[in-house]
Scaffold this motif. Sequence first.
Motif, mmCIF file in Angstrom:
data_model
loop_
_atom_site.group_PDB
_atom_site.id
_atom_site.type_symbol
_atom_site.label_atom_id
_atom_site.label_comp_id
_atom_site.label_asym_id
_atom_site.label_seq_id
_atom_site.Cartn_x
_atom_site.Cartn_y
_atom_site.Cartn_z
ATOM 1 N N ALA A 1 30.757 25.380 43.246
ATOM 2 C CA ALA A 1 30.576 25.137 41.810
ATOM 3 C C ALA A 1 29.118 24.841 41.481
ATOM 4 C CB ALA A 1 31.467 23.989 41.357
ATOM 5 N N MET A 2 28.431 24.109 42.358
ATOM 6 C CA MET A 2 27.020 23.794 42.129
ATOM 7 C C MET A 2 26.163 25.067 42.176
ATOM 8 S SD MET A 2 26.832 20.675 41.391
ATOM 9 C CE MET A 2 25.266 19.889 41.690
ATOM 10 N N ARG A 3 26.662 26.103 42.866
ATOM 11 C CA ARG A 3 25.955 27.394 42.927
ATOM 12 C C ARG A 3 26.419 28.349 41.827
ATOM 13 N NH1 ARG A 3 27.232 27.702 48.969
ATOM 14 N NH2 ARG A 3 25.681 26.306 49.855
ATOM 15 N N GLY A 4 27.323 27.890 40.967
ATOM 16 C CA GLY A 4 27.784 28.721 39.862
ATOM 17 C C GLY A 4 28.986 29.589 40.154
ATOM 18 N N LYS A 5 29.604 29.423 41.306
ATOM 19 C CA LYS A 5 30.770 30.241 41.649
ATOM 20 C C LYS A 5 32.017 29.693 40.949
ATOM 21 C CE LYS A 5 29.128 31.701 46.156
ATOM 22 N NZ LYS A 5 29.443 31.802 47.572
ATOM 23 N N LEU A 6 32.923 30.592 40.566
ATOM 24 C CA LEU A 6 34.188 30.188 39.961
ATOM 25 C C LEU A 6 35.356 30.365 40.920
ATOM 26 C CD1 LEU A 6 33.779 31.650 36.361
ATOM 27 C CD2 LEU A 6 33.458 29.300 37.138
ATOM 28 N N ILE A 7 35.119 31.040 42.049
ATOM 29 C CA ILE A 7 36.142 31.183 43.083
ATOM 30 C C ILE A 7 35.459 30.998 44.431
ATOM 31 C CG2 ILE A 7 35.939 33.711 43.175
ATOM 32 C CD1 ILE A 7 39.028 33.708 43.772
ATOM 33 N N VAL A 8 36.121 30.242 45.311
ATOM 34 C CA VAL A 8 35.575 29.976 46.642
ATOM 35 C C VAL A 8 36.633 30.302 47.687
ATOM 36 C CG1 VAL A 8 33.951 28.202 45.871
ATOM 37 C CG2 VAL A 8 36.252 27.528 46.570
ATOM 38 N N GLN A 9 36.188 30.487 48.914
ATOM 39 C CA GLN A 9 37.085 30.769 50.041
ATOM 40 C C GLN A 9 37.577 29.451 50.627
ATOM 41 O OE1 GLN A 9 37.795 34.008 50.948
ATOM 42 N NE2 GLN A 9 39.305 33.211 52.362
ATOM 43 N N SER A 10 38.852 29.331 50.865
ATOM 44 C CA SER A 10 39.424 28.096 51.399
ATOM 45 C C SER A 10 38.977 27.858 52.844
ATOM 46 C CB SER A 10 40.950 28.167 51.364
ATOM 47 O OG SER A 10 41.501 27.059 52.049
ATOM 48 N N PRO A 11 38.547 26.611 53.153
ATOM 49 C CA PRO A 11 38.183 26.282 54.522
ATOM 50 C C PRO A 11 39.384 25.844 55.366
ATOM 51 C CG PRO A 11 37.760 24.407 53.134
ATOM 52 C CD PRO A 11 38.274 25.509 52.236
ATOM 53 N N ILE A 12 40.553 25.753 54.737
ATOM 54 C CA ILE A 12 41.743 25.249 55.420
ATOM 55 C C ILE A 12 42.322 26.326 56.327
ATOM 56 C CG2 ILE A 12 44.049 24.274 55.100
ATOM 57 C CD1 ILE A 12 43.136 23.345 52.332
ATOM 58 N N ASP A 13 42.708 25.920 57.540
ATOM 59 C CA ASP A 13 43.351 26.827 58.493
ATOM 60 C C ASP A 13 44.604 27.416 57.843
ATOM 61 O OD1 ASP A 13 44.610 28.081 60.603
ATOM 62 O OD2 ASP A 13 44.358 26.419 62.003
ATOM 63 N N PRO A 14 44.773 28.736 57.853
ATOM 64 C CA PRO A 14 45.949 29.359 57.222
ATOM 65 C C PRO A 14 47.286 28.789 57.710
ATOM 66 C CG PRO A 14 44.354 31.043 57.827
ATOM 67 C CD PRO A 14 43.848 29.740 58.384
ATOM 68 N N LYS A 15 47.318 28.264 58.934
ATOM 69 C CA LYS A 15 48.569 27.650 59.429
ATOM 70 C C LYS A 15 48.910 26.392 58.642
ATOM 71 C CE LYS A 15 47.077 27.196 63.489
ATOM 72 N NZ LYS A 15 46.439 27.161 64.760
ATOM 73 N N ASN A 16 47.907 25.752 58.031
ATOM 74 C CA ASN A 16 48.124 24.501 57.291
ATOM 75 C C ASN A 16 48.341 24.714 55.794
ATOM 76 O OD1 ASN A 16 47.817 23.142 59.662
ATOM 77 N ND2 ASN A 16 45.764 22.419 59.246
ATOM 78 N N ILE A 17 48.437 25.963 55.368
ATOM 79 C CA ILE A 17 48.662 26.256 53.952
ATOM 80 C C ILE A 17 50.135 26.600 53.762
ATOM 81 C CG2 ILE A 17 48.111 27.824 52.053
ATOM 82 C CD1 ILE A 17 45.302 28.071 53.256
ATOM 83 N N PRO A 18 50.832 25.844 52.908
ATOM 84 C CA PRO A 18 52.255 26.125 52.691
ATOM 85 C C PRO A 18 52.471 27.530 52.141
ATOM 86 C CG PRO A 18 51.611 24.044 51.662
ATOM 87 C CD PRO A 18 50.366 24.707 52.124
ATOM 88 N N LYS A 19 53.507 28.195 52.615
ATOM 89 C CA LYS A 19 53.839 29.548 52.150
ATOM 90 C C LYS A 19 54.963 29.461 51.115
ATOM 91 C CE LYS A 19 51.133 31.519 55.169
ATOM 92 N NZ LYS A 19 49.874 30.823 55.039
ATOM 93 N N TYR A 20 54.844 30.255 50.076
ATOM 94 C CA TYR A 20 55.863 30.291 49.043
ATOM 95 C C TYR A 20 55.793 31.649 48.353
ATOM 96 C CZ TYR A 20 51.938 29.499 45.938
ATOM 97 O OH TYR A 20 50.748 29.620 45.292
ATOM 98 N N ASP A 21 56.861 31.990 47.633
ATOM 99 C CA ASP A 21 56.892 33.233 46.857
ATOM 100 C C ASP A 21 56.571 32.903 45.416
ATOM 101 O OD1 ASP A 21 57.628 34.892 48.987
ATOM 102 O OD2 ASP A 21 59.731 34.274 48.781
ATOM 103 N N LEU A 22 55.811 33.772 44.770
ATOM 104 C CA LEU A 22 55.527 33.576 43.351
ATOM 105 C C LEU A 22 56.780 33.827 42.537
ATOM 106 C CD1 LEU A 22 52.067 35.324 42.871
ATOM 107 C CD2 LEU A 22 52.556 32.891 42.933
ATOM 108 N N LEU A 23 57.021 32.971 41.581
ATOM 109 C CA LEU A 23 58.145 33.142 40.668
ATOM 110 C C LEU A 23 57.561 33.452 39.304
ATOM 111 C CD1 LEU A 23 60.332 30.060 41.573
ATOM 112 C CD2 LEU A 23 60.655 32.380 42.318
ATOM 113 N N TYR A 24 57.897 34.584 38.757
ATOM 114 C CA TYR A 24 57.435 34.928 37.424
ATOM 115 C C TYR A 24 58.585 34.684 36.460
ATOM 116 C CZ TYR A 24 53.389 36.949 39.638
ATOM 117 O OH TYR A 24 52.259 37.120 40.382
ATOM 118 N N GLN A 25 58.514 33.568 35.754
ATOM 119 C CA GLN A 25 59.583 33.216 34.844
ATOM 120 C C GLN A 25 59.366 33.902 33.507
ATOM 121 O OE1 GLN A 25 59.313 28.980 34.846
ATOM 122 N NE2 GLN A 25 60.357 28.778 36.800
ATOM 123 N N GLY A 26 60.429 34.468 32.965
ATOM 124 C CA GLY A 26 60.363 35.094 31.663
ATOM 125 C C GLY A 26 59.662 36.437 31.642
ATOM 126 N N VAL A 27 59.527 37.104 32.798
ATOM 127 C CA VAL A 27 58.874 38.411 32.829
ATOM 128 C C VAL A 27 59.913 39.496 32.696
ATOM 129 C CG1 VAL A 27 57.509 39.988 34.213
ATOM 130 C CG2 VAL A 27 56.990 37.569 34.226
#
Length: 149
Positions: free
Chosen positions: A123-149
């Motif tokens: 953010a200090m460099r002006g970026k609006l999206i950054v790459q996660s430093p978290i190990d992918p094994k530690n990121i919870p997996k879920y399916d996107l739910l599109y309600q009302g589509v």
Amino acid sequence: MSFLLPKISSKSDVDHVIKTTAEVVLVLRFGRDDDPVCLQLDNILAKTSHDLSKMAAIYLVDVDKVPVYRQYFDISYIPSTVFFFNGQHMKVDYGSPDHTKFVGSFKTKQDFIDLIEVIYRGAMRGKLIVQSPIDPKNIPKYDLLYQGV
């Protein structure tokens, strides 16, 4: 531990915090105080809030009291954590289809600290999206739910 963190319970309060928090990452945890996964996340947030006080402001938002933001951020799973910097919504590429929020609890305090540091530096460099430093094994997996589509 959730009693140690400030709580927001109205849309106007959320708007005010987003607009007035400057030069630090704003962390909004959307969830419920009685949910066990939210309590686990709140414990991590409370333990790290002092260490990250120069980089982040952390608030708890009751998801049932702000339906506008629940719909806007498509919060169908709780807890969901959303990040802002100087009023800008910060997105993080977790390797999942949704970059707008982190769903679930962080596995460790260090995962959360690392993520805040990366968001802050980006953010200090002006970026609006950054790459996660978290190990992918530690990121919870879920399916996107599109309600009302």
